[in-house]
Every structure is written in C-alpha cells, then in structure tokens.
Motif scaffolding. Sequence first.
Motif, short mmCIF file in Angstrom:
data_model
loop_
_atom_site.label_atom_id
_atom_site.label_comp_id
_atom_site.label_asym_id
_atom_site.label_seq_id
_atom_site.Cartn_x
_atom_site.Cartn_y
_atom_site.Cartn_z
N PRO A 41 0.82 -1.22 0.00
CA PRO A 41 0.00 0.00 0.00
C PRO A 41 0.86 1.27 0.00
CG PRO A 41 -0.81 -1.59 1.63
CD PRO A 41 0.53 -2.09 1.15
N GLY A 42 0.23 2.38 -0.35
CA GLY A 42 0.90 3.67 -0.29
C GLY A 42 1.95 3.87 -1.36
N GLY A 43 1.88 3.12 -2.45
CA GLY A 43 2.85 3.27 -3.52
C GLY A 43 4.21 2.67 -3.22
N MET A 44 4.30 1.89 -2.15
CA MET A 44 5.58 1.29 -1.78
C MET A 44 5.73 -0.10 -2.38
SD MET A 44 6.40 2.48 2.14
CE MET A 44 4.92 1.85 2.90
N LYS A 45 6.96 -0.53 -2.50
CA LYS A 45 7.28 -1.89 -2.92
C LYS A 45 7.67 -2.68 -1.69
CE LYS A 45 8.02 -4.69 -6.51
NZ LYS A 45 7.01 -4.96 -7.56
N GLY A 46 7.09 -3.88 -1.57
CA GLY A 46 7.40 -4.71 -0.41
C GLY A 46 8.27 -5.89 -0.79
N THR A 57 9.26 -8.58 6.69
CA THR A 57 8.82 -7.79 5.55
C THR A 57 9.58 -6.47 5.53
OG1 THR A 57 6.95 -7.09 6.93
CG2 THR A 57 6.51 -8.74 5.24
N ILE A 58 9.91 -6.04 4.33
CA ILE A 58 10.65 -4.79 4.11
C ILE A 58 9.84 -3.94 3.14
CG2 ILE A 58 12.79 -3.79 3.24
CD1 ILE A 58 14.10 -6.55 3.86
N TYR A 59 9.73 -2.66 3.43
CA TYR A 59 8.97 -1.75 2.58
C TYR A 59 9.89 -0.63 2.09
CZ TYR A 59 5.12 -4.31 4.64
OH TYR A 59 4.28 -5.32 5.06
N VAL A 60 9.88 -0.41 0.77
CA VAL A 60 10.74 0.60 0.16
C VAL A 60 9.88 1.80 -0.23
CG1 VAL A 60 12.31 1.09 -1.75
CG2 VAL A 60 12.30 -1.18 -0.71
N THR A 61 10.36 2.98 0.12
CA THR A 61 9.63 4.21 -0.20
C THR A 61 9.56 4.40 -1.72
OG1 THR A 61 11.69 5.45 0.03
CG2 THR A 61 10.25 5.35 1.96
N PRO A 62 8.55 5.15 -2.20
CA PRO A 62 8.36 5.30 -3.65
C PRO A 62 9.58 5.77 -4.42
CG PRO A 62 6.43 6.09 -2.50
CD PRO A 62 7.45 5.78 -1.44
N ASP A 63 10.45 6.56 -3.77
CA ASP A 63 11.63 7.03 -4.50
C ASP A 63 12.74 5.98 -4.54
OD1 ASP A 63 12.67 7.04 -1.95
OD2 ASP A 63 12.88 9.21 -1.81
N GLY A 64 12.55 4.86 -3.84
CA GLY A 64 13.52 3.77 -3.87
C GLY A 64 14.77 4.01 -3.06
N LYS A 65 14.79 5.06 -2.25
CA LYS A 65 16.02 5.42 -1.53
C LYS A 65 16.02 4.99 -0.07
CE LYS A 65 17.04 9.37 -4.52
NZ LYS A 65 17.29 10.84 -4.59
N GLN A 66 14.86 4.66 0.48
CA GLN A 66 14.78 4.24 1.88
C GLN A 66 14.02 2.92 1.98
OE1 GLN A 66 13.60 7.55 1.13
NE2 GLN A 66 15.67 8.34 1.49
N ALA A 67 14.39 2.13 2.97
CA ALA A 67 13.70 0.87 3.23
C ALA A 67 13.40 0.76 4.71
CB ALA A 67 14.55 -0.32 2.78
N ILE A 68 12.21 0.26 5.02
CA ILE A 68 11.76 0.08 6.41
C ILE A 68 11.50 -1.39 6.63
CG2 ILE A 68 10.03 0.72 8.12
CD1 ILE A 68 9.38 3.14 6.23
N SER A 69 12.11 -1.96 7.65
CA SER A 69 11.89 -3.36 7.99
C SER A 69 10.98 -3.42 9.21
CB SER A 69 13.22 -4.05 8.30
OG SER A 69 13.01 -5.38 8.71
#
Length: 247
Positions: A41-46, A57-69
């Motif tokens: 969701p939110g335009g992120m890639k998981g 699970t890891i989520y990458v912000t739409p700009d591809g520069k940050q990842a949240i685990s």
Amino acid sequence: MLKRLLALSLLSFYVQAEELPAPVQAIEKQGITIIKSFDAPGGMKGYLGKYQDMGVTIYVTPDGKQAISGYMYDTAGTNLSEKMIQDEIYSPAGRALWQQMEKSTWILDGKKDAPRVIYVFADPFCPYCSRFWQQSRPWVESGKVQIRTLLVGVIKPESPAAAAAILSDSDPAKKWHDYEQSLGKMTLDLPKTIPPKIMNVLKGNQTLMDELGANATPAIYYMNKDNVLQQEVGLPDEEKMKLILGE
C-alpha cells in the motif's frame, strides 16, 4: 509457530531475486534472505524475506532510496505484514509438512473415515502420550476423530525396541490400542535386533519429528479452521484438548 517451517519452505518458495533497490541490498547484507517482492500500500514496494528462521517484511519508499523493515498496519489495526508471512510462507509450508506426515508410516487409531485427522509422535514409554490417548477416547470412539500415531524411540534405550515390537506385530493398530489401554503395563516382546525395515520407519519418523521442530513427546499436529498447521508439544490442558480434537 513451527520454527522450522520457514527454513523448509524456502526450498520451494525461493526464486531468483530481481534487481533489488540499494537499501534492500544493504539490509540483505545484514543476513536477511529475500524471497519475493510484492506491491504494498501507499505506492511502496514490499519484500518478503527471512532472518534467523523468522519471516520479515521490508517496505521501500516510492523514490527507492529508503527501506523500512517491520510490520505494516492498516486503518483497522490489521497487521498486513503478519498476514503476508502467514499466507506466503508458513501456511504453504505447513501443508507440505502435513503431506509428508500423510505419506509416513503411522498407526491408525479410530475410524479411517473420521472427519478430523490428528497426527501424534509418540514413544511407547511416554506417560503423557498415554494420558493423551486415554483422554482422546470420547472423540475417537464417537467416530469424530482419527489419530495417526508415528512411533519414535526417544525416551529410554529400550524405546526403539518397544516401538519395533508394536510395528512388527501382525496388527500394529490393535497392539498399540491394547498397549495404551493397559497404561503401558502390557508386556512387549522386545526384539534383540530391530529389522532394517522397521528401523527405517523409526528413523524416518524421528527425522520428520525433528524437521517439525518438536523435541518431546507427544508432539501433536492438526489443522485449524483456516487450514493452517498447528503444533502442540506435551500433554495439552483441557481447553487445548478441546481445540485440538475439534469440540
């Protein structure tokens, strides 16, 4: 949760990784194995992965520069990450292990057309296995439950021979029934040498029990209402007993 399911599931779920975003590559270097990507969701890639035998699970912000685990929740408080891990890893792996138990050598206790199936790894000298057997009688004798017992020899040096004596009988199901009904007091004719065929059965059951992550008997396995494999090691309490046997 069955701790070894994830490790087993990776054999069938791992795919050749696509080109990962730089922050995911950085996380991967910390010991996380990436299994697959998904649209979040939110335009992120998981990205679904595992770390120390646990799903992550890891989520990458739409700009591809940050990842949240970590976990992602929706507005209702539903843990979307946990559902992903359960649906994509644990549930399919559990069903695969269930099929392995189906193909193993087990002793039928109850009617073969009983709707609810329970698998139990048991040692002939296990007092808690005997108590589980005794307490399950109302469900088994009513035709509601069939228990499929996989004998192992883990408690005493004589355990493998005792298990072999039961499995070698002309009617292993009756021998096991009579033995458990006697509370383990019935004398078994222990073989001095276990036949290779029976030894292979015992080794196979032990290997499967190890793969399932159980370290004691009884090790009980059943499917819940969502068709997810469940494990109970040791003698269940009254409420858990009802849950396992389907009341």
